[in-house]
Design a protein around this motif. Structure first.
Motif, PDB file in Angstrom:
ATOM      1  N   VAL A 102      96.699  -1.881  11.822  1.00 48.11           N
ATOM      2  CA  VAL A 102      96.025  -1.076  12.847  1.00 48.11           C
ATOM      3  C   VAL A 102      96.870   0.128  13.230  1.00 48.11           C
ATOM      4  O   VAL A 102      96.373   1.251  13.337  1.00 48.11           O
ATOM      5  N   HIS A 103      98.158  -0.130  13.392  1.00 45.75           N
ATOM      6  CA  HIS A 103      99.019   0.969  13.803  1.00 45.75           C
ATOM      7  C   HIS A 103      99.204   1.993  12.674  1.00 45.75           C
ATOM      8  O   HIS A 103      99.339   3.191  12.939  1.00 45.75           O
ATOM      9  N   VAL A 104      99.219   1.521  11.457  1.00 45.23           N
ATOM     10  CA  VAL A 104      99.299   2.442  10.312  1.00 45.23           C
ATOM     11  C   VAL A 104      98.068   3.337  10.319  1.00 45.23           C
ATOM     12  O   VAL A 104      98.164   4.560  10.172  1.00 45.23           O
ATOM     13  N   ASN A 105      96.940   2.713  10.522  1.00 48.71           N
ATOM     14  CA  ASN A 105      95.697   3.484  10.543  1.00 48.71           C
ATOM     15  C   ASN A 105      95.763   4.597  11.593  1.00 48.71           C
ATOM     16  O   ASN A 105      95.439   5.752  11.326  1.00 48.71           O
ATOM     17  N   ARG A 106      96.241   4.250  12.769  1.00 47.98           N
ATOM     18  CA  ARG A 106      96.295   5.253  13.846  1.00 47.98           C
ATOM     19  C   ARG A 106      97.350   6.315  13.571  1.00 47.98           C
ATOM     20  O   ARG A 106      97.155   7.490  13.893  1.00 47.98           O
ATOM     21  N   SER A 107      98.448   5.910  12.962  1.00 47.42           N
ATOM     22  CA  SER A 107      99.491   6.888  12.645  1.00 47.42           C
ATOM     23  C   SER A 107      99.001   7.856  11.573  1.00 47.42           C
ATOM     24  O   SER A 107      99.284   9.057  11.632  1.00 47.42           O
ATOM     25  N   LEU A 108      98.260   7.330  10.615  1.00 46.75           N
ATOM     26  CA  LEU A 108      97.703   8.200   9.574  1.00 46.75           C
ATOM     27  C   LEU A 108      96.768   9.222  10.205  1.00 46.75           C
ATOM     28  O   LEU A 108      96.757  10.399   9.829  1.00 46.75           O
TER      29      LEU A 108
ATOM     30  N   GLY B 154     105.376 -16.430   5.623  1.00 48.59           N
ATOM     31  CA  GLY B 154     104.282 -15.768   4.934  1.00 48.59           C
ATOM     32  C   GLY B 154     104.241 -14.258   5.072  1.00 48.59           C
ATOM     33  O   GLY B 154     103.449 -13.594   4.413  1.00 48.59           O
ATOM     34  N   ALA B 155     105.089 -13.703   5.929  1.00 48.29           N
ATOM     35  CA  ALA B 155     105.098 -12.249   6.074  1.00 48.29           C
ATOM     36  C   ALA B 155     105.620 -11.607   4.792  1.00 48.29           C
ATOM     37  O   ALA B 155     106.429 -12.191   4.084  1.00 48.29           O
ATOM     38  N   ARG B 156     105.157 -10.415   4.522  1.00 50.65           N
ATOM     39  CA  ARG B 156     105.582  -9.700   3.325  1.00 50.65           C
ATOM     40  C   ARG B 156     106.257  -8.394   3.710  1.00 50.65           C
ATOM     41  O   ARG B 156     105.698  -7.596   4.461  1.00 50.65           O
ATOM     42  N   GLN B 157     107.447  -8.170   3.210  1.00 52.66           N
ATOM     43  CA  GLN B 157     108.116  -6.895   3.452  1.00 52.66           C
ATOM     44  C   GLN B 157     108.313  -6.192   2.126  1.00 52.66           C
ATOM     45  O   GLN B 157     108.991  -6.713   1.235  1.00 52.66           O
ATOM     46  N   ILE B 158     107.736  -5.020   2.002  1.00 51.10           N
ATOM     47  CA  ILE B 158     107.948  -4.202   0.806  1.00 51.10           C
ATOM     48  C   ILE B 158     109.273  -3.477   0.993  1.00 51.10           C
ATOM     49  O   ILE B 158     109.518  -2.879   2.042  1.00 51.10           O
TER      50      ILE B 158
ATOM     51  N   ALA C 221      97.309  -1.715   4.365  1.00 52.14           N
ATOM     52  CA  ALA C 221      98.028  -2.985   4.546  1.00 52.14           C
ATOM     53  C   ALA C 221      99.374  -2.929   3.833  1.00 52.14           C
ATOM     54  O   ALA C 221     100.385  -3.432   4.335  1.00 52.14           O
ATOM     55  N   GLU C 222      99.415  -2.284   2.670  1.00 45.46           N
ATOM     56  CA  GLU C 222     100.669  -2.168   1.945  1.00 45.46           C
ATOM     57  C   GLU C 222     101.621  -1.204   2.657  1.00 45.46           C
ATOM     58  O   GLU C 222     102.822  -1.474   2.761  1.00 45.46           O
TER      59      GLU C 222
END
Lengths: 251, 251
Positions: free
Chosen positions: A200-206, A75-79, A189-190
DNA sequence: CGTCATATTGACTTTAGTCAATAGAAGTGG
DNA sequence: CCACTTCTATTGACTAAAGTCAATATGACG
Protein backbone atom coordinates in the motif's frame (compact mmCIF):
# COMPACT_ATOMS: atom_id res chain seq x y z
CA UNK A 1 13.77 -7.22 -21.97
CA UNK A 2 14.18 -9.13 -25.20
CA UNK A 3 14.23 -12.88 -24.80
CA UNK A 4 16.73 -14.06 -27.44
CA UNK A 5 20.12 -14.77 -25.88
CA UNK A 6 21.65 -14.88 -29.34
CA UNK A 7 22.50 -11.27 -30.01
CA UNK A 8 24.96 -11.07 -27.10
CA UNK A 9 27.17 -14.17 -26.91
CA UNK A 10 26.88 -15.12 -23.29
CA UNK A 11 30.54 -15.11 -22.35
CA UNK A 12 31.20 -11.80 -24.07
CA UNK A 13 28.83 -10.15 -21.63
CA UNK A 14 31.06 -11.33 -18.85
CA UNK A 15 34.27 -10.33 -20.60
CA UNK A 16 32.92 -6.87 -21.19
CA UNK A 17 31.93 -6.52 -17.57
CA UNK A 18 35.18 -7.78 -16.12
CA UNK A 19 37.07 -5.37 -18.33
CA UNK A 20 35.60 -2.61 -16.24
CA UNK A 21 38.03 -3.75 -13.60
CA UNK A 22 41.08 -3.72 -15.85
CA UNK A 23 42.49 -4.89 -19.14
CA UNK A 24 42.33 -8.58 -20.00
CA UNK A 25 44.92 -10.35 -22.12
CA UNK A 26 43.87 -12.22 -25.21
CA UNK A 27 44.40 -15.55 -23.49
CA UNK A 28 42.43 -14.45 -20.45
CA UNK A 29 39.57 -13.38 -22.67
CA UNK A 30 39.66 -16.72 -24.41
CA UNK A 31 39.76 -18.52 -21.14
CA UNK A 32 36.60 -16.72 -20.04
CA UNK A 33 34.89 -17.23 -23.38
CA UNK A 34 35.58 -20.92 -23.27
CA UNK A 35 33.82 -21.37 -19.93
CA UNK A 36 31.34 -24.19 -20.42
CA UNK A 37 27.75 -23.41 -19.52
CA UNK A 38 24.29 -24.69 -20.07
CA UNK A 39 21.60 -22.16 -20.85
CA UNK A 40 18.28 -22.31 -19.06
CA UNK A 41 15.10 -20.34 -19.47
CA UNK A 42 12.76 -19.18 -16.70
CA UNK A 43 9.41 -17.44 -16.78
CA UNK A 44 8.67 -14.42 -14.61
CA UNK A 45 8.16 -15.34 -10.99
CA UNK A 46 9.90 -18.68 -11.29
CA UNK A 47 12.39 -19.64 -8.63
CA UNK A 48 15.83 -20.21 -10.14
CA UNK A 49 17.64 -21.38 -7.02
CA UNK A 50 16.19 -22.12 -3.62
CA UNK A 51 17.38 -20.90 -0.25
CA UNK A 52 19.60 -23.44 1.44
CA UNK A 53 20.52 -25.14 -1.79
CA UNK A 54 24.04 -26.49 -2.22
CA UNK A 55 24.98 -26.03 -5.84
CA UNK A 56 28.08 -26.78 -7.86
CA UNK A 57 27.52 -24.14 -10.49
CA UNK A 58 27.09 -20.37 -10.56
CA UNK A 59 24.43 -18.67 -12.65
CA UNK A 60 25.03 -15.79 -15.03
CA UNK A 61 22.15 -13.67 -16.30
CA UNK A 62 22.11 -13.54 -20.11
CA UNK A 63 18.91 -11.57 -20.55
CA UNK A 64 16.16 -10.37 -18.27
CA UNK A 65 16.23 -9.37 -14.62
CA UNK A 66 16.51 -11.57 -11.56
CA UNK A 67 16.58 -10.90 -7.84
CA UNK A 68 17.95 -12.41 -4.67
CA UNK A 69 15.70 -12.70 -1.67
CA UNK A 70 15.75 -14.08 1.82
CA UNK A 71 12.81 -15.76 3.47
CA UNK A 72 12.47 -15.09 7.17
CA UNK A 73 11.12 -17.73 9.57
CA UNK A 74 7.65 -16.15 9.68
CA UNK A 75 7.34 -16.05 5.93
CA UNK A 76 8.38 -12.48 5.21
CA UNK A 77 10.44 -11.96 2.08
CA UNK A 78 13.25 -9.46 1.78
CA UNK A 79 14.72 -8.80 -1.64
CA UNK A 80 18.42 -8.01 -1.16
CA UNK A 81 19.75 -7.49 -4.68
CA UNK A 82 18.83 -7.40 -8.34
CA UNK A 83 20.75 -8.70 -11.33
CA UNK A 84 20.83 -7.46 -14.90
CA UNK A 85 22.37 -9.12 -17.95
CA UNK A 86 26.06 -9.80 -17.38
CA UNK A 87 25.70 -10.26 -13.62
CA UNK A 88 26.34 -13.44 -11.73
CA UNK A 89 23.46 -14.12 -9.40
CA UNK A 90 25.53 -16.26 -7.05
CA UNK A 91 29.22 -16.09 -7.81
CA UNK A 92 29.73 -16.46 -4.06
CA UNK A 93 28.25 -19.96 -4.17
CA UNK A 94 31.63 -20.85 -5.66
CA UNK A 95 33.08 -20.58 -2.16
CA UNK A 96 30.14 -20.27 0.24
CA UNK A 97 27.57 -23.01 0.66
CA UNK A 98 24.78 -23.54 1.37
CA UNK A 99 23.15 -20.52 -0.22
CA UNK A 100 21.64 -18.17 2.36
CA UNK A 101 19.08 -16.78 -0.07
CA UNK A 102 16.97 -17.74 -3.05
CA UNK A 103 16.97 -16.38 -6.60
CA UNK A 104 13.93 -15.74 -8.72
CA UNK A 105 13.20 -14.34 -12.17
CA UNK A 106 11.63 -10.88 -12.19
CA UNK A 107 11.05 -11.14 -15.91
CA UNK A 108 11.45 -13.82 -18.51
CA UNK A 109 15.15 -14.69 -18.32
CA UNK A 110 17.90 -16.73 -19.87
CA UNK A 111 20.52 -17.98 -17.46
CA UNK A 112 23.90 -19.58 -18.13
CA UNK A 113 24.93 -22.10 -15.48
CA UNK A 114 28.70 -22.34 -15.13
CA UNK A 115 30.14 -25.31 -13.20
CA UNK A 116 32.32 -24.35 -10.25
CA UNK A 117 34.85 -26.88 -11.46
CA UNK A 118 35.16 -24.87 -14.67
CA UNK A 119 35.68 -21.66 -12.73
CA UNK A 120 38.31 -23.40 -10.64
CA UNK A 121 40.19 -24.71 -13.64
CA UNK A 122 39.99 -21.28 -15.25
CA UNK A 123 41.67 -19.87 -12.15
CA UNK A 124 44.25 -22.64 -12.26
CA UNK A 125 45.10 -21.64 -15.81
CA UNK A 126 44.95 -17.89 -15.25
CA UNK A 127 45.47 -17.13 -11.57
CA UNK A 128 45.33 -13.43 -12.28
CA UNK A 129 41.62 -13.76 -13.01
CA UNK A 130 40.98 -14.40 -9.33
CA UNK A 131 41.32 -10.67 -8.77
CA UNK A 132 38.64 -10.08 -11.37
CA UNK A 133 36.23 -12.41 -9.65
CA UNK A 134 37.03 -10.82 -6.30
CA UNK A 135 36.28 -7.48 -7.85
CA UNK A 136 32.92 -8.74 -9.04
CA UNK A 137 32.13 -10.00 -5.55
CA UNK A 138 33.27 -6.71 -4.04
CA UNK A 139 30.95 -4.80 -6.36
CA UNK A 140 28.09 -6.91 -5.18
CA UNK A 141 28.97 -6.20 -1.57
CA UNK A 142 29.19 -2.46 -2.25
CA UNK A 143 25.70 -2.60 -3.62
CA UNK A 144 24.47 -4.33 -0.46
CA UNK A 145 25.97 -1.57 1.62
CA UNK A 146 24.23 1.05 -0.45
CA UNK A 147 20.95 -0.79 0.01
CA UNK A 148 21.54 -0.88 3.75
CA UNK A 149 21.91 2.87 3.74
CA UNK A 150 18.72 3.08 1.70
CA UNK A 151 16.71 0.92 4.08
CA UNK A 152 18.13 2.57 7.17
CA UNK A 153 18.18 6.20 6.23
CA UNK A 154 15.92 6.92 3.30
CA UNK A 155 12.19 7.56 3.21
CA UNK A 156 9.94 5.26 1.19
CA UNK A 157 9.82 7.86 -1.57
CA UNK A 158 13.61 8.16 -1.71
CA UNK A 159 14.15 4.43 -1.57
CA UNK A 160 11.97 3.67 -4.54
CA UNK A 161 13.59 6.50 -6.46
CA UNK A 162 16.98 5.08 -5.48
CA UNK A 163 16.11 1.63 -6.76
CA UNK A 164 14.92 3.11 -10.05
CA UNK A 165 18.16 5.08 -10.37
CA UNK A 166 20.30 2.03 -9.72
CA UNK A 167 18.43 -0.01 -12.32
CA UNK A 168 18.63 2.89 -14.74
CA UNK A 169 22.42 3.03 -14.63
CA UNK A 170 22.99 -0.69 -14.63
CA UNK A 171 20.55 -1.38 -17.44
CA UNK A 172 21.87 1.55 -19.40
CA UNK A 173 25.37 0.16 -19.20
CA UNK A 174 24.06 -3.20 -20.40
CA UNK A 175 22.29 -1.48 -23.29
CA UNK A 176 18.72 -1.81 -22.12
CA UNK A 177 17.73 1.82 -21.70
CA UNK A 178 16.09 3.44 -24.73
CA UNK A 179 14.74 6.98 -24.76
CA UNK A 180 15.19 7.39 -21.03
CA UNK A 181 12.96 4.35 -20.54
CA UNK A 182 13.44 0.81 -19.47
CA UNK A 183 11.35 -2.17 -18.60
CA UNK A 184 10.98 -2.24 -14.85
CA UNK A 185 9.68 -5.76 -14.26
CA UNK A 186 8.88 -5.57 -10.55
CA UNK A 187 5.37 -5.61 -9.21
CA UNK A 188 4.49 -3.27 -6.38
CA UNK A 189 4.64 -6.23 -4.02
CA UNK A 190 8.20 -6.91 -5.15
CA UNK A 191 9.18 -3.27 -4.79
CA UNK A 192 7.72 -3.45 -1.29
CA UNK A 193 9.82 -6.48 -0.44
CA UNK A 194 12.93 -4.81 -1.80
CA UNK A 195 12.40 -1.60 0.13
CA UNK A 196 11.05 -3.05 3.35
CA UNK A 197 7.66 -1.41 2.85
CA UNK A 198 4.04 -2.48 2.51
CA UNK A 199 2.47 -2.68 -0.93
CA UNK A 200 0.00 0.00 0.00
CA UNK A 201 2.74 2.39 0.91
CA UNK A 202 4.68 1.59 -2.26
CA UNK A 203 1.59 2.36 -4.25
CA UNK A 204 1.21 5.75 -2.58
CA UNK A 205 4.89 6.57 -2.90
CA UNK A 206 4.78 5.76 -6.60
CA UNK A 207 1.87 8.13 -6.95
CA UNK A 208 3.90 10.85 -5.26
CA UNK A 209 6.78 10.21 -7.64
CA UNK A 210 4.39 10.47 -10.56
CA UNK A 211 2.78 13.60 -9.17
CA UNK A 212 6.22 15.18 -8.87
CA UNK A 213 6.84 14.25 -12.51
CA UNK A 214 9.93 12.23 -11.63
CA UNK A 215 8.68 9.05 -13.26
CA UNK A 216 6.08 7.76 -15.63
CA UNK A 217 5.30 4.13 -15.04
CA UNK A 218 2.70 1.95 -16.61
CA UNK A 219 2.66 -1.69 -17.55
CA UNK A 220 6.19 -2.03 -16.24
CA UNK A 221 7.50 0.53 -18.71
CA UNK A 222 9.38 3.15 -16.71
CA UNK A 223 10.12 6.52 -18.29
CA UNK A 224 12.35 8.95 -16.45
CA UNK A 225 11.92 12.41 -17.94
CA UNK A 226 14.78 13.96 -15.93
CA UNK A 227 17.27 11.51 -14.49
CA UNK A 228 19.12 14.36 -12.76
CA UNK A 229 15.99 15.27 -10.85
CA UNK A 230 15.38 11.66 -9.86
CA UNK A 231 18.98 11.32 -8.71
CA UNK A 232 18.62 14.35 -6.49
CA UNK A 233 15.33 13.13 -5.07
CA UNK A 234 16.87 9.73 -4.32
CA UNK A 235 20.11 11.07 -2.86
CA UNK A 236 21.68 8.78 -5.41
CA UNK A 237 25.41 8.62 -6.11
CA UNK A 238 26.33 6.18 -8.90
CA UNK A 239 29.95 5.84 -7.76
CA UNK A 240 29.31 2.57 -5.95
CA UNK A 241 28.29 0.90 -9.21
CA UNK A 242 31.80 1.43 -10.62
CA UNK A 243 30.51 1.64 -14.15
CA UNK A 244 33.61 3.35 -15.44
CA UNK A 245 36.81 1.43 -15.98
CA UNK A 246 38.73 1.30 -12.72
CA UNK A 247 41.79 2.58 -14.60
CA UNK A 248 39.88 5.65 -15.55
CA UNK A 249 38.86 6.28 -11.95
CA UNK A 250 42.39 6.03 -10.67
CA UNK A 251 44.03 8.18 -13.31
CA UNK B 1 38.26 -5.91 25.12
CA UNK B 2 41.79 -6.35 26.30
CA UNK B 3 44.31 -4.04 24.73
CA UNK B 4 47.48 -6.13 24.42
CA UNK B 5 47.90 -7.49 20.90
CA UNK B 6 50.62 -9.78 22.18
CA UNK B 7 48.70 -12.76 23.45
CA UNK B 8 47.31 -13.59 20.02
CA UNK B 9 49.97 -13.31 17.33
CA UNK B 10 48.23 -11.23 14.71
CA UNK B 11 48.58 -13.53 11.75
CA UNK B 12 47.49 -16.59 13.71
CA UNK B 13 44.10 -15.00 14.18
CA UNK B 14 43.77 -14.90 10.43
CA UNK B 15 45.05 -18.44 9.93
CA UNK B 16 42.56 -19.72 12.44
CA UNK B 17 39.73 -17.90 10.76
CA UNK B 18 40.60 -18.96 7.22
CA UNK B 19 40.78 -22.56 8.39
CA UNK B 20 37.05 -22.39 8.91
CA UNK B 21 36.87 -22.50 5.14
CA UNK B 22 39.10 -25.52 4.74
CA UNK B 23 42.43 -27.05 5.65
CA UNK B 24 45.59 -25.06 5.00
CA UNK B 25 48.90 -26.64 4.12
CA UNK B 26 51.94 -25.89 6.22
CA UNK B 27 53.38 -23.68 3.52
CA UNK B 28 50.14 -21.81 3.13
CA UNK B 29 49.98 -21.19 6.85
CA UNK B 30 53.52 -19.91 6.76
CA UNK B 31 52.75 -17.71 3.82
CA UNK B 32 49.91 -16.12 5.75
CA UNK B 33 51.94 -15.81 8.92
CA UNK B 34 54.73 -14.05 7.09
CA UNK B 35 52.43 -11.31 5.78
CA UNK B 36 54.09 -8.04 6.68
CA UNK B 37 52.01 -5.57 8.63
CA UNK B 38 52.33 -2.51 10.76
CA UNK B 39 50.29 -2.38 13.93
CA UNK B 40 48.34 0.74 14.80
CA UNK B 41 46.32 1.73 17.82
CA UNK B 42 43.08 3.70 17.85
CA UNK B 43 40.96 5.07 20.66
CA UNK B 44 37.21 4.60 20.77
CA UNK B 45 35.40 6.81 18.31
CA UNK B 46 38.46 7.43 16.19
CA UNK B 47 38.13 7.18 12.44
CA UNK B 48 40.44 4.49 11.06
CA UNK B 49 39.77 5.00 7.37
CA UNK B 50 37.73 7.71 5.71
CA UNK B 51 35.03 7.35 3.11
CA UNK B 52 36.38 7.88 -0.39
CA UNK B 53 39.92 7.06 0.60
CA UNK B 54 42.13 5.15 -1.84
CA UNK B 55 44.36 2.90 0.19
CA UNK B 56 47.05 0.38 -0.71
CA UNK B 57 46.67 -1.73 2.40
CA UNK B 58 43.89 -3.67 4.09
CA UNK B 59 43.28 -3.52 7.82
CA UNK B 60 42.89 -6.52 10.09
CA UNK B 61 41.41 -6.17 13.57
CA UNK B 62 43.74 -7.59 16.23
CA UNK B 63 41.73 -6.62 19.27
CA UNK B 64 38.66 -4.53 19.94
CA UNK B 65 35.65 -3.86 17.76
CA UNK B 66 35.33 -1.66 14.71
CA UNK B 67 32.49 -0.77 12.39
CA UNK B 68 31.92 0.30 8.83
CA UNK B 69 29.58 3.17 8.12
CA UNK B 70 28.36 5.22 5.23
CA UNK B 71 27.71 8.93 5.39
CA UNK B 72 24.77 10.13 3.33
CA UNK B 73 24.77 13.53 1.62
CA UNK B 74 22.62 15.13 4.33
CA UNK B 75 24.86 13.92 7.12
CA UNK B 76 23.04 10.80 8.23
CA UNK B 77 25.23 7.88 9.22
CA UNK B 78 24.39 4.25 8.52
CA UNK B 79 26.49 1.57 10.14
CA UNK B 80 26.63 -1.37 7.74
CA UNK B 81 28.87 -3.92 9.46
CA UNK B 82 30.90 -4.63 12.56
CA UNK B 83 34.28 -6.32 12.89
CA UNK B 84 35.69 -8.40 15.71
CA UNK B 85 39.27 -9.64 16.20
CA UNK B 86 40.38 -11.67 13.19
CA UNK B 87 38.20 -9.78 10.71
CA UNK B 88 39.45 -7.67 7.86
CA UNK B 89 37.67 -4.35 7.88
CA UNK B 90 38.27 -3.72 4.20
CA UNK B 91 39.63 -6.75 2.41
CA UNK B 92 37.64 -5.55 -0.59
CA UNK B 93 39.82 -2.46 -0.85
CA UNK B 94 42.34 -4.89 -2.31
CA UNK B 95 40.30 -4.82 -5.51
CA UNK B 96 37.73 -2.03 -5.15
CA UNK B 97 38.73 1.59 -4.77
CA UNK B 98 37.90 4.18 -3.67
CA UNK B 99 36.31 2.98 -0.45
CA UNK B 100 32.56 3.60 -0.39
CA UNK B 101 32.41 3.75 3.39
CA UNK B 102 34.44 4.75 6.43
CA UNK B 103 35.74 2.66 9.32
CA UNK B 104 35.82 3.71 12.94
CA UNK B 105 36.82 2.16 16.25
CA UNK B 106 33.92 1.22 18.52
CA UNK B 107 36.34 0.47 21.32
CA UNK B 108 40.04 0.83 21.85
CA UNK B 109 41.54 -1.25 19.04
CA UNK B 110 44.74 -2.58 17.60
CA UNK B 111 44.80 -2.85 13.83
CA UNK B 112 47.31 -4.58 11.54
CA UNK B 113 47.68 -2.89 8.18
CA UNK B 114 48.67 -5.32 5.46
CA UNK B 115 49.97 -3.90 2.14
CA UNK B 116 47.97 -4.96 -0.90
CA UNK B 117 51.25 -5.73 -2.63
CA UNK B 118 51.96 -8.30 0.07
CA UNK B 119 48.54 -9.88 -0.41
CA UNK B 120 49.15 -10.00 -4.13
CA UNK B 121 52.53 -11.65 -3.78
CA UNK B 122 51.06 -14.12 -1.32
CA UNK B 123 48.51 -15.04 -3.98
CA UNK B 124 51.27 -15.30 -6.56
CA UNK B 125 53.03 -17.80 -4.34
CA UNK B 126 49.94 -19.69 -3.24
CA UNK B 127 47.20 -19.19 -5.81
CA UNK B 128 44.96 -21.56 -3.89
CA UNK B 129 44.66 -18.94 -1.15
CA UNK B 130 42.59 -16.78 -3.48
CA UNK B 131 39.64 -19.02 -2.72
CA UNK B 132 40.15 -18.39 0.97
CA UNK B 133 40.06 -14.66 0.51
CA UNK B 134 37.00 -14.95 -1.70
CA UNK B 135 35.38 -16.97 1.03
CA UNK B 136 36.14 -14.22 3.54
CA UNK B 137 34.60 -11.64 1.22
CA UNK B 138 31.59 -13.87 0.66
CA UNK B 139 31.07 -14.18 4.42
CA UNK B 140 31.05 -10.45 4.68
CA UNK B 141 28.48 -10.20 1.92
CA UNK B 142 26.29 -12.82 3.60
CA UNK B 143 26.30 -10.70 6.72
CA UNK B 144 25.20 -7.66 4.73
CA UNK B 145 22.29 -9.61 3.35
CA UNK B 146 21.27 -10.67 6.81
CA UNK B 147 21.39 -7.06 7.93
CA UNK B 148 19.23 -6.07 4.99
CA UNK B 149 16.63 -8.58 6.12
CA UNK B 150 16.91 -7.14 9.62
CA UNK B 151 16.40 -3.56 8.50
CA UNK B 152 13.64 -4.44 6.10
CA UNK B 153 11.63 -6.97 8.02
CA UNK B 154 12.35 -6.83 11.72
CA UNK B 155 10.96 -4.56 14.40
CA UNK B 156 13.29 -2.32 16.39
CA UNK B 157 13.16 -4.78 19.27
CA UNK B 158 14.06 -7.73 17.05
CA UNK B 159 16.80 -5.85 15.24
CA UNK B 160 18.65 -4.89 18.37
CA UNK B 161 18.29 -8.44 19.66
CA UNK B 162 19.60 -9.67 16.32
CA UNK B 163 22.67 -7.46 16.50
CA UNK B 164 23.38 -8.69 20.03
CA UNK B 165 23.05 -12.30 18.88
CA UNK B 166 25.40 -11.78 15.98
CA UNK B 167 28.02 -10.18 18.19
CA UNK B 168 27.55 -12.91 20.75
CA UNK B 169 28.41 -15.68 18.31
CA UNK B 170 31.24 -13.87 16.59
CA UNK B 171 32.87 -12.72 19.81
CA UNK B 172 32.38 -16.13 21.36
CA UNK B 173 34.20 -17.74 18.47
CA UNK B 174 37.04 -15.25 18.90
CA UNK B 175 37.15 -16.05 22.62
CA UNK B 176 35.69 -12.85 23.99
CA UNK B 177 32.54 -14.16 25.65
CA UNK B 178 32.88 -15.02 29.34
CA UNK B 179 29.97 -16.17 31.51
CA UNK B 180 27.42 -15.38 28.84
CA UNK B 181 28.69 -11.80 28.83
CA UNK B 182 30.67 -9.65 26.51
CA UNK B 183 31.70 -6.07 26.21
CA UNK B 184 29.24 -4.40 23.86
CA UNK B 185 31.03 -1.17 23.03
CA UNK B 186 28.31 0.63 21.09
CA UNK B 187 26.51 3.66 22.42
CA UNK B 188 22.79 3.92 21.92
CA UNK B 189 23.44 6.43 19.15
CA UNK B 190 25.62 3.88 17.38
CA UNK B 191 23.03 1.14 17.83
CA UNK B 192 20.53 3.56 16.34
CA UNK B 193 22.74 4.16 13.31
CA UNK B 194 23.25 0.44 12.86
CA UNK B 195 19.55 -0.39 13.04
CA UNK B 196 18.17 2.61 11.20
CA UNK B 197 16.38 3.90 14.31
CA UNK B 198 16.38 7.00 16.46
CA UNK B 199 18.31 7.01 19.72
CA UNK B 200 15.12 7.53 21.66
CA UNK B 201 13.56 4.46 20.16
CA UNK B 202 16.70 2.41 20.77
CA UNK B 203 16.59 3.44 24.38
CA UNK B 204 12.99 2.31 24.72
CA UNK B 205 13.59 -0.93 22.88
CA UNK B 206 16.52 -1.71 25.16
CA UNK B 207 14.26 -1.17 28.10
CA UNK B 208 11.77 -3.61 26.65
CA UNK B 209 14.53 -6.18 26.17
CA UNK B 210 15.55 -5.67 29.80
CA UNK B 211 11.98 -5.86 31.00
CA UNK B 212 11.60 -9.16 29.16
CA UNK B 213 14.75 -10.37 30.89
CA UNK B 214 16.48 -11.07 27.58
CA UNK B 215 19.47 -8.88 28.35
CA UNK B 216 21.21 -7.10 31.15
CA UNK B 217 23.23 -4.16 29.94
CA UNK B 218 25.10 -1.56 31.89
CA UNK B 219 28.31 0.27 31.21
CA UNK B 220 28.67 -1.59 27.95
CA UNK B 221 28.76 -4.95 29.70
CA UNK B 222 26.12 -7.13 28.10
CA UNK B 223 24.92 -10.22 29.91
CA UNK B 224 22.60 -12.61 28.11
CA UNK B 225 20.95 -14.91 30.65
CA UNK B 226 19.32 -17.14 28.04
CA UNK B 227 20.83 -16.96 24.56
CA UNK B 228 18.19 -19.35 23.23
CA UNK B 229 15.45 -16.96 24.27
CA UNK B 230 17.25 -14.02 22.70
CA UNK B 231 17.73 -15.98 19.48
CA UNK B 232 14.03 -16.73 19.32
CA UNK B 233 13.11 -13.12 20.02
CA UNK B 234 15.50 -11.94 17.29
CA UNK B 235 14.47 -14.53 14.71
CA UNK B 236 18.18 -15.23 14.60
CA UNK B 237 19.76 -18.05 12.63
CA UNK B 238 23.55 -18.29 13.03
CA UNK B 239 24.03 -20.26 9.82
CA UNK B 240 25.05 -17.21 7.83
CA UNK B 241 28.06 -16.68 10.08
CA UNK B 242 29.54 -20.03 8.99
CA UNK B 243 31.30 -20.50 12.28
CA UNK B 244 31.70 -24.22 11.77
CA UNK B 245 34.30 -25.56 9.40
CA UNK B 246 32.78 -25.66 5.91
CA UNK B 247 33.87 -29.30 5.69
CA UNK B 248 31.79 -30.08 8.71
CA UNK B 249 28.75 -28.39 7.24
CA UNK B 250 28.93 -30.32 4.01
CA UNK B 251 29.49 -33.71 5.56
C1' DC C 1 -17.26 -14.79 -18.93
C1' DG C 2 -15.22 -15.78 -14.61
C1' DT C 3 -10.82 -16.17 -12.17
C1' DC C 4 -6.64 -14.64 -10.42
C1' DA C 5 -3.05 -11.41 -9.84
C1' DT C 6 -2.08 -6.65 -9.49
C1' DA C 7 -3.15 -1.97 -8.51
C1' DT C 8 -5.77 1.58 -6.09
C1' DT C 9 -8.37 3.85 -2.42
C1' DG C 10 -10.24 4.87 2.26
C1' DA C 11 -10.33 4.52 7.24
C1' DC C 12 -7.91 3.50 11.09
C1' DT C 13 -3.83 1.75 13.97
C1' DT C 14 0.87 1.20 15.15
C1' DT C 15 5.55 2.00 15.08
C1' DA C 16 8.94 4.94 15.25
C1' DG C 17 10.59 9.89 14.93
C1' DT C 18 10.98 14.68 16.79
C1' DC C 19 11.56 18.05 20.17
C1' DA C 20 12.73 19.23 24.54
C1' DA C 21 14.00 18.71 29.11
C1' DT C 22 16.57 16.29 32.68
C1' DA C 23 19.79 13.24 34.71
C1' DG C 24 24.08 10.74 34.97
C1' DA C 25 28.91 9.81 33.80
C1' DA C 26 33.20 10.80 32.18
C1' DG C 27 36.80 13.67 31.11
C1' DT C 28 39.41 18.25 31.47
C1' DG C 29 41.79 22.04 33.07
C1' DG C 30 42.96 24.90 36.81
C1' DC D 1 40.08 17.90 44.11
C1' DC D 2 36.49 20.59 42.13
C1' DA D 3 33.87 23.33 38.73
C1' DC D 4 32.80 22.84 33.98
C1' DT D 5 31.90 21.01 29.79
C1' DT D 6 30.48 17.31 27.03
C1' DC D 7 28.77 12.81 26.04
C1' DT D 8 25.41 9.53 26.93
C1' DA D 9 21.15 7.85 28.74
C1' DT D 10 16.39 8.56 30.06
C1' DT D 11 11.67 10.42 30.07
C1' DG D 12 7.44 12.84 28.50
C1' DA D 13 4.46 14.83 25.09
C1' DC D 14 3.40 15.15 20.53
C1' DT D 15 3.89 14.18 15.36
C1' DA D 16 4.64 11.78 11.30
C1' DA D 17 5.65 7.83 8.56
C1' DA D 18 4.30 3.61 7.42
C1' DG D 19 1.40 -0.62 8.34
C1' DT D 20 -3.14 -3.06 8.49
C1' DC D 21 -7.58 -4.25 7.06
C1' DA D 22 -10.90 -4.16 3.79
C1' DA D 23 -13.17 -2.95 -0.26
C1' DT D 24 -12.95 -2.02 -5.11
C1' DA D 25 -10.92 -1.55 -9.61
C1' DT D 26 -8.32 -3.06 -13.48
C1' DG D 27 -6.37 -6.10 -16.43
C1' DA D 28 -4.47 -10.34 -18.27
C1' DC D 29 -5.75 -14.93 -19.31
C1' DG D 30 -7.80 -19.25 -20.11
Amino acid sequence: MNPPPRHIPSADLLVRKLQRFGPLSESERNQIRSLPSRVQEFGRGQVIIDQGEVTDESSLVLSGITFRYKLLPEGARQIVATQVPGDFVDLHSFVLKPLDHAIAAASHVYIAKVPHAAIQSMLDQQPRLARYLMWDMALDAASSREWLAALGKRTAYQQIAHLFCELYFRLDWAGYVKNASYEMPFTQAELADACGLSTVHVNRSLQSLRRDRLIMLENHALFIPDIGALIRAALFDPTYLHLQREDAVVS
